[in-house]
Design a protein around this motif. Structure first.
Motif, mmCIF file in Angstrom:
data_model
loop_
_atom_site.group_PDB
_atom_site.id
_atom_site.type_symbol
_atom_site.label_atom_id
_atom_site.label_comp_id
_atom_site.label_asym_id
_atom_site.label_seq_id
_atom_site.Cartn_x
_atom_site.Cartn_y
_atom_site.Cartn_z
ATOM 1 N N GLU A 1 0.851 -1.186 0.000
ATOM 2 C CA GLU A 1 0.000 0.000 0.000
ATOM 3 C C GLU A 1 0.884 1.233 0.000
ATOM 4 O O GLU A 1 1.935 1.249 0.656
ATOM 5 C CB GLU A 1 -0.896 0.028 1.247
ATOM 6 N N ALA A 2 0.474 2.268 -0.726
ATOM 7 C CA ALA A 2 1.207 3.535 -0.716
ATOM 8 C C ALA A 2 0.183 4.659 -0.698
ATOM 9 O O ALA A 2 -0.666 4.741 -1.584
ATOM 10 C CB ALA A 2 2.097 3.643 -1.961
ATOM 11 N N THR B 1 6.558 2.215 -5.435
ATOM 12 C CA THR B 1 5.514 3.053 -4.833
ATOM 13 C C THR B 1 4.760 3.817 -5.910
ATOM 14 O O THR B 1 3.521 3.858 -5.924
ATOM 15 C CB THR B 1 6.140 4.025 -3.818
ATOM 16 N N VAL B 2 5.499 4.423 -6.823
ATOM 17 C CA VAL B 2 4.878 5.175 -7.922
ATOM 18 C C VAL B 2 4.028 4.234 -8.781
ATOM 19 O O VAL B 2 2.908 4.579 -9.184
ATOM 20 C CB VAL B 2 5.973 5.872 -8.757
ATOM 21 N N ALA B 3 4.536 3.039 -9.036
ATOM 22 C CA ALA B 3 3.784 2.071 -9.845
ATOM 23 C C ALA B 3 2.498 1.660 -9.129
ATOM 24 O O ALA B 3 1.440 1.509 -9.766
ATOM 25 C CB ALA B 3 4.647 0.837 -10.126
ATOM 26 N N ALA B 4 2.550 1.483 -7.796
ATOM 27 C CA ALA B 4 1.363 1.104 -7.021
ATOM 28 C C ALA B 4 0.303 2.206 -7.060
ATOM 29 O O ALA B 4 -0.897 1.936 -7.203
ATOM 30 C CB ALA B 4 1.759 0.797 -5.577
ATOM 31 N N VAL B 5 0.754 3.466 -6.956
ATOM 32 C CA VAL B 5 -0.172 4.602 -7.024
ATOM 33 C C VAL B 5 -0.810 4.670 -8.412
ATOM 34 O O VAL B 5 -2.019 4.903 -8.545
ATOM 35 C CB VAL B 5 0.562 5.920 -6.682
ATOM 36 N N ASP B 6 0.000 4.452 -9.434
ATOM 37 C CA ASP B 6 -0.512 4.434 -10.812
ATOM 38 C C ASP B 6 -1.587 3.363 -10.983
ATOM 39 O O ASP B 6 -2.652 3.613 -11.557
ATOM 40 C CB ASP B 6 0.645 4.141 -11.776
#
Length: 363
Positions: A226-227, A343-348
């Protein structure tokens, strides 16, 4: 060769970049280490800043990296410039044949730059240390000396940072690298959120990620569960590896007292390290071990991690201590970059999933 030929000559320091971190953190630290190190040269692209900061310490000033690296009075170089210049300046300092280089984090911005730095350091024999000040704090070193098997047995690791809002601190002391320009950020813009999370990891969490990695033998297999961005500036990031749970938290909040802690837990014991806020000269961390019914406290000690990194640099430059391996520096950087990218990929992915739900509802 230096004109200072007496046997007790201190090491001459050259500093690239004379911004608030140099002024508020490094110069006071160096002032306490006058028996080891003397500031000889200050370089900044702003000539007025270079001149005024150099005048405080009686040093030469310039606006040119070549002038500083060519100065025979400069034995060791500290790189405190904006992050995009770090890699090229580390390489130039190594090629100039200095005795050692201290570079603020991150010392490179990708794995390719890190590999090139490692090669040049090996080729020239010039040692490099990275200014992750927590790894040089006597409180952390006391933890290292007393933790026994905890790095192997820990199952949960946590980094928690609570700080008062402080624009100068956000911009400079932590080198936040994607702060939105002026005004209130658009928190609905996924690119803004991604930028703030990346900046939080590479500017704040990066201080503790070498500590986290020390307790994470399978760090190369880290994944983001999770982010979440915490307004106005902060994050909650849950990570796992096959054997570890990792929590990274940060918040800036007017109502909470400053707190910066690192914790690791196993079934039998735990360690907690309470660091002082990095933008003040407030002494060392304090380490607390909890083992069944026993609590052991180490610290506070007589200096902080900033002073510790300068002591380390002096010891490495004079050959009384071995430098950290280039692989350790690369692994620390890669760990931070991997977490930032995941983290950026999870948010995307989360953003796309929410969009799909919204579009489905309107279909």
């Amino acid at each position: 060769m230096s004109s200072h030929t007496d046997a007790a000559r201190t090491l001459g320091v050259g500093i690239l970049g004379a911004g608030p971190v140099t002024q508020a953190i490094h110069l006071p630290s160096l002032a306490r280490l006058g028996n080891l190190l003397t500031v000889r040269h200050i370089m900044d692209v702003d000539p007025a800043v270079a001149e005024s900061v150099a005048a405080r310490v009686g040093a030469t000033h310039s606006t040119s990296i070549d002038a500083l690296l060519g100065d025979p009075e400069v034995d060791v170089v500290a790189i405190c410039s904006p992050h995009q210049f770090h890699a090229a300046q580390v390489i130039a300092a190594c090629r100039a044949g200095k005795k050692a280089v201290l570079c603020e984090k991150p010392f490179a911005w990708n794995a390719e730059e890190a590999a090139e730095i490692s090669e040049v350091s090996e080729e020239t024999g010039v040692p490099i240390i990275v200014g992750a000040m927590h790894t040089f704090d006597p409180g952390w070193l006391a933890a290292e000396a007393n933790w026994g098997s905890l790095p192997e047995t820990a199952h949960t690791i946590r980094s928690s940072i609570v700080l008062p809002p402080n624009a100068r601190f956000e911009d400079f002391a932590t080198e936040i690298i994607t702060r939105p320009a002026g005004g209130t950020p658009d928190y609905k813009d996924v690119e803004v959120i991604k930028g703030m999370l990346r900046g939080g990891i590479m500017g704040l969490a990066i201080h503790d990620l070498p500590l986290v990695r020390r307790f994470t033998p399978d760090f190369e297999e880290v994944e983001v569960l999770e982010a979440r961005h915490v307004r106005p500036f902060g994050y909650v990031i849950s990570l796992r590896t096959p054997t570890r749970t990792i929590e990274l938290r940060a918040a800036m909040n007017n109502t909470w007292k400053p707190e910066w802690s690192f914790e690791a837990f196993s079934d039998e014991e735990a360690v907690r390290i309470d660091f002082t806020p990095s933008y003040v000269q407030a002494g060392s961390a304090v380490t607390t071990f909890s083992r069944r019914d026993e609590t052991t406290v180490h610290g506070p000690f007589d200096h902080n991690g900033y002073e510790g990194e300068w002591r380390e640099l002096a010891a490495i430059a004079t050959g009384t201590k071995q430098p950290p391996s280039a692989q350790t520096l690369i692994d620390d950087l890669t760990f931070a970059l991997d977490i930032a990218e995941a983290t950026v990929a999870a948010v995307d992915a989360d953003h796309r999933a929410q969009q799909a739900v919204r579009e489905g509802a309107h279909a």
